[in-house]
Design an enzyme around this catalytic site. Structure first.
Site, PDB file in Angstrom:
ATOM      1  CG  ASP A 108       3.620  -1.558  10.047  1.00 47.71           C
ATOM      2  OD1 ASP A 108       3.663  -1.874  11.066  1.00 47.71           O
ATOM      3  OD2 ASP A 108       2.916  -1.815   8.986  1.00 47.71           O
ATOM      4  NE  ARG A 128      47.601  38.906 -15.650  1.00 46.77           N
ATOM      5  CZ  ARG A 128      47.393  39.697 -14.477  1.00 46.77           C
ATOM      6  NH1 ARG A 128      46.747  39.003 -13.621  1.00 46.77           N
ATOM      7  NH2 ARG A 128      47.998  40.896 -14.164  1.00 46.77           N
ATOM      8  CD  GLN A 159       7.667 -14.395   6.613  1.00 44.57           C
ATOM      9  OE1 GLN A 159       8.114 -12.969   6.885  1.00 44.57           O
ATOM     10  NE2 GLN A 159       6.352 -14.693   6.786  1.00 44.57           N
ATOM     11  CG  ASN A 183      39.767  18.593  -7.142  1.00 44.81           C
ATOM     12  OD1 ASN A 183      39.260  19.222  -8.287  1.00 44.81           O
ATOM     13  ND2 ASN A 183      39.031  17.927  -6.234  1.00 44.81           N
ATOM     14  CB  ALA A 209      43.253  38.676 -11.128  1.00 45.75           C
ATOM     15  NE  ARG A 213      -2.150  -2.119   3.263  1.00 46.37           N
ATOM     16  CZ  ARG A 213      -2.606  -2.215   4.527  1.00 46.37           C
ATOM     17  NH1 ARG A 213      -3.554  -1.731   5.050  1.00 46.37           N
ATOM     18  NH2 ARG A 213      -1.836  -3.298   5.232  1.00 46.37           N
ATOM     19  CB  ALA A 253      35.647  36.673  -7.177  1.00 45.43           C
TER      20      ALA A 253
HETATM   21  C1  UD1 Z   1      -1.476  -6.195  11.053  1.00 44.80           C
HETATM   22  C2  UD1 Z   1      -2.437  -6.966  11.976  1.00 44.80           C
HETATM   23  C3  UD1 Z   1      -3.564  -6.111  12.558  1.00 44.80           C
HETATM   24  C4  UD1 Z   1      -3.058  -4.971  13.182  1.00 44.80           C
HETATM   25  C5  UD1 Z   1      -1.787  -3.942  12.344  1.00 44.80           C
HETATM   26  C6  UD1 Z   1      -1.342  -2.910  13.260  1.00 44.80           C
HETATM   27  C7  UD1 Z   1      -2.045  -9.317  11.314  1.00 44.80           C
HETATM   28  C8  UD1 Z   1      -2.663 -10.267  10.463  1.00 44.80           C
HETATM   29  N1  UD1 Z   1      -2.622  -7.951  11.427  1.00 44.80           N
HETATM   30  O1  UD1 Z   1      -1.951  -5.860  10.002  1.00 44.80           O
HETATM   31  O2  UD1 Z   1      -4.280  -6.857  13.296  1.00 44.80           O
HETATM   32  O3  UD1 Z   1      -4.257  -3.991  13.639  1.00 44.80           O
HETATM   33  O4  UD1 Z   1      -0.980  -5.011  12.029  1.00 44.80           O
HETATM   34  O5  UD1 Z   1      -0.735  -2.058  12.391  1.00 44.80           O
HETATM   35  O6  UD1 Z   1      -0.998  -9.577  11.785  1.00 44.80           O
HETATM   36  N2  UD1 Z   1       5.072  -9.047   7.804  1.00 44.80           N
HETATM   37  C9  UD1 Z   1       6.043 -10.007   7.861  1.00 44.80           C
HETATM   38  N3  UD1 Z   1       6.029 -11.053   6.960  1.00 44.80           N
HETATM   39  C10 UD1 Z   1       4.851 -11.213   6.428  1.00 44.80           C
HETATM   40  C11 UD1 Z   1       3.857 -10.222   6.431  1.00 44.80           C
HETATM   41  C12 UD1 Z   1       4.081  -9.000   7.239  1.00 44.80           C
HETATM   42  O7  UD1 Z   1       7.194  -9.861   8.542  1.00 44.80           O
HETATM   43  O8  UD1 Z   1       4.804 -12.420   5.878  1.00 44.80           O
HETATM   44  C13 UD1 Z   1       5.579  -7.759   8.426  1.00 44.80           C
HETATM   45  C14 UD1 Z   1       5.352  -6.522   8.001  1.00 44.80           C
HETATM   46  O9  UD1 Z   1       6.456  -6.139   7.208  1.00 44.80           O
HETATM   47  C15 UD1 Z   1       4.716  -5.396   8.786  1.00 44.80           C
HETATM   48  C16 UD1 Z   1       4.311  -6.251  10.041  1.00 44.80           C
HETATM   49  O10 UD1 Z   1       4.653  -7.633   9.753  1.00 44.80           O
HETATM   50  O11 UD1 Z   1       5.846  -4.730   9.551  1.00 44.80           O
HETATM   51  C17 UD1 Z   1       2.683  -6.192   9.787  1.00 44.80           C
HETATM   52  O12 UD1 Z   1       2.333  -6.661   8.551  1.00 44.80           O
HETATM   53  P1  UD1 Z   1       1.366  -5.868   7.565  1.00 44.80           P
HETATM   54  O13 UD1 Z   1       1.039  -6.517   6.532  1.00 44.80           O
HETATM   55  O14 UD1 Z   1       1.438  -4.526   7.801  1.00 44.80           O
HETATM   56  O15 UD1 Z   1      -0.078  -6.199   8.633  1.00 44.80           O
HETATM   57  P2  UD1 Z   1      -1.511  -5.135   8.668  1.00 44.80           P
HETATM   58  O16 UD1 Z   1      -2.314  -5.587   7.542  1.00 44.80           O
HETATM   59  O17 UD1 Z   1      -1.218  -3.729   8.856  1.00 44.80           O
HETATM   60 CA    CA Z   2       0.763  -2.701   9.136  1.00 46.85          CA
END
Ligand code: UD1
Ligand code: CA
Length: 469
Positions: free
Chosen positions: A111, A450, A80, A396, A433, A23, A390
């Site tokens: 985030d 010069r 992951q 260099n 100059a 997003r 000036a």
């Molecule tokens: C998530 C929560 C939601 C909460 C919100 C708060 C879940 C399913 N939902 O939603 O309930 O209200 O955060 O901000 O957890 N990430 C991984 N691996 C993955 C997917 C995501 O490490 O496979 C990490 C992302 O980088 C991110 C965090 O997990 O930093 C949250 O993922 P994101 O997709 O932003 O979850 P939300 O939909 O915001």
């Molecule tokens: Ca999020």
């Protein structure tokens, strides 16, 4: 460690940072998006590391190499691959956490950059006091947007249901309480539930949040710790949410400096990074940006429309408008700008002046040196009290290599002269100059290189009827 901590508690932290951040509509992984020029992930890591200095792990996946590059000293990354949701992220991390001998972990979404150690510590205290098996921070924001919703039954937590999966006929009216994405888990209690997670949801992902109803079903002690309306704790998913958080952070940093005695005019237009030091008695006028590990000493003044990164501005120095400083050091009582550019390695000693349209790179300007207009000083060493006219330029670079120019104390470099490096100008010497200097000028000499001026009569029309003067 909080006072309520049992002696056998071995706490770690896990930051979830493997997601793409669709997003944000950016090629950059979301956790590397910046607030005041620092990546989001850095803030979350700092908060987690302040509680768990040796046991903070970060789970990465999307653009993992970019993230590793941004944190070159970090070793506790877990990969992951592929990224199948926050529950899958936890499942991937589990063997590492157990191998590290951890009994409990804090999980923080990568985030949520405005999370502070104080909030994490207070949350941990509550979890320990309540002897929770699984706990999470919940919020009641003005706009619950697309965040996961907390379903309660008679005030007890029943589940977290993602907004996209919420079905009022099943779960009742949509609640305004949301999940902040900050959890506390007792690994021995929650670990066995991980295999029960499924991806039967709208996102076809394994949700960490599904652990909540599984834990309730397993009669574990589940706690939803509601902090009310705390906009700082809302996760960032969109450009608008990024700017909302950045603005909150910006304002809090400005207020901190104002309270500590810095004078900041037009404060709404001043952006100061989290690691910048502004001493009491320094003054700044907006719009201006100061980032990185910059230091603004007392009595220094930074005028409007400047951008400083990783630079030091000494006591009583003035940086006039439209100046751009990067990894530069400006000594006490120096004057810089307007329209000056100081690049990495520019060092101005006490009372040096660098004026309009002067660029300085990797050069030391001694005490009281003046380069007031239109000059380029690169890879040079300029002695105390020298005067650079000036349009003077240190040449260099020969297209392949860089060379140094040394200008002795008290030397005078005439306007529009080119000093072709490597070259040195002796103490107290002068360059006429317009000279092109290609070999050493000894001390106390005048070098003129010069073409000699010749005045040749013209047969043209200028100078009267005969064309002669
Ligand atoms: C998530 C929560 C939601 C909460 C919100 C708060 C879940 C399913 N939902 O939603 O309930 O209200 O955060 O901000 O957890 N990430 C991984 N691996 C993955 C997917 C995501 O490490 O496979 C990490 C992302 O980088 C991110 C965090 O997990 O930093 C949250 O993922 P994101 O997709 O932003 O979850 P939300 O939909 O915001
Ligand atoms: Ca999020």
């Amino acid at each position: 460690m909080p006072s309520a901590a049992p002696p056998d508690l071995s706490l770690g932290a896990l930051i979830l940072a493997a997601g793409k951040g669709t997003r944000m509509y950016s090629d950059k992984p979301k956790v590397l998006q910046t607030l005041l020029e620092e990546p989001m992930l850095r803030y979350v890591r700092n908060a987690a590391i302040s509680l768990c200095p040796q046991t903070t792990w970060t789970i990465i996946g999307h653009a993992a190499d970019c993230i590793r590059k941004s944190f070159p000293l970090e070793e506790r990354f877990i990969l992951q691959e592929p990224q199948r949701g926050t529950g899958h992220a936890l499942r991937t991390a589990m063997p590492f956490l157990l191998q590290a001998g951890l009994s409990h972990i804090l999980v923080v979404n990568g985030d949520t950059p405005l999370i502070r150690p104080k909030i994490l510590r207070a949350f941990l205290d509550v979890c320990l006091a309540e002897d929770a098996d699984l706990a999470f921070i919940s919020l009641t924001p003005d706009d619950p947007a697309a965040y996961g919703r907390v379903v309660r039954s008679e005030s007890m937590v029943a589940a977290i249901v993602e907004a996209g999966d919420y079905d009022e006929t099943l779960h009742g009216p949509m609640p305004g309480e949301i999940n902040a994405g900050i959890y506390y888990l007792r690994l021995a209690a929650v670990g066995p539930l991980l295999s029960s997670l499924t991806d039967g949801n709208s996102g076809r992902e394994f949700y960490l949040t599904d652990l909540v109803h599984l834990a309730v079903f397993a009669r574990l002690n589940v706690l939803g710790h509601n902090l009310g309306n705390v906009p700082e704790l809302l996760g960032i998913n969109t450009p608008r949410e990024l700017l909302r958080s950045e603005e909150m952070l910006r304002e809090s940093i400005i207020n901190r400096h104002l309270d500590a005695g810095a004078l900041i005019r037009s404060p709404g237009a001043v952006r100061i990074g989290p690691d910048v030091l502004v001493e009491a008695g320094a003054s700044i006028c907006g719009p201006t940006e100061i980032y990185g590990r910059a230091i603004i000493r007392r009595g220094a003044h930074i005028a409007s429309h400047c951008r400083l990164t990783d630079s030091v501005v000494g006591e009583g120095a003035a940086v006039h408008s439209f100046s751009f400083l990067q990894e530069a050091e400006v000594g006490p009582s120096c004057v810089v700008g307007p329209y000056a550019r100081l690049r990495p390695g520019a060092v101005l000693e006490e009372k040096a002046h660098v004026g309009n349209f002067v660029e300085v790179k990797n050069s030391r300007l001694g005490k009281g040196v003046k380069a007031n207009h239109l000059a380029y000083l690169g890879d040079s060493d300029i002695g105390d009290g020298a005067n650079i006219g000036a349009g003077a330029i240190t040449c260099n670079y020969d297209g392949r290599h860089k060379y140094r120019t040394v200008i002795g104390p008290g030397a005078f470099i005439g306007s529009n002269s080119s000093l072709v490096a490597p070259v040195s100008i002796g103490e107290g010497s002068a360059v006429g100059a317009g000279s092109v200097i290609i070999k050493e000028v000894p001390d106390a000499s005048l070098a003129i290189a010069r073409g000699r001026q010749r005045n040749i009569p013209r047969n043209g029309k200028i100078g009267g009827p005969s064309g002669r003067r």
